[in-house]
Motif scaffolding. Sequence first.
Motif: not given
Length: 65
Positions: A22-36, A41-47
């Motif tokens: 989940v932190t991979g996209p935040l750090a710029g390591e990956v551009g896409l993640v499939f996650a539950s 949820e909190m990352l989406v709510r916080e934008g």
Amino acid sequence: MFDDLTGTLVIHVPYCSTGPSVTGPLAGEVGLVFASVSAVEMLVREGEVFHPGHYCGNAFSATGC
């Protein structure tokens, strides 16, 4: 299947657990993640991350189920 439907090439990057994946996209390591939903949820709510749609049984919906 995702590659065929979207016309993209996705390369699998293995992570040891949900936290680093989940932190991979935040750090710029990956551009896409499939996650539950519960994992992001909190990352989406916080934008922090973009959630393109909701899974509704056997189809995706941009507006929800």
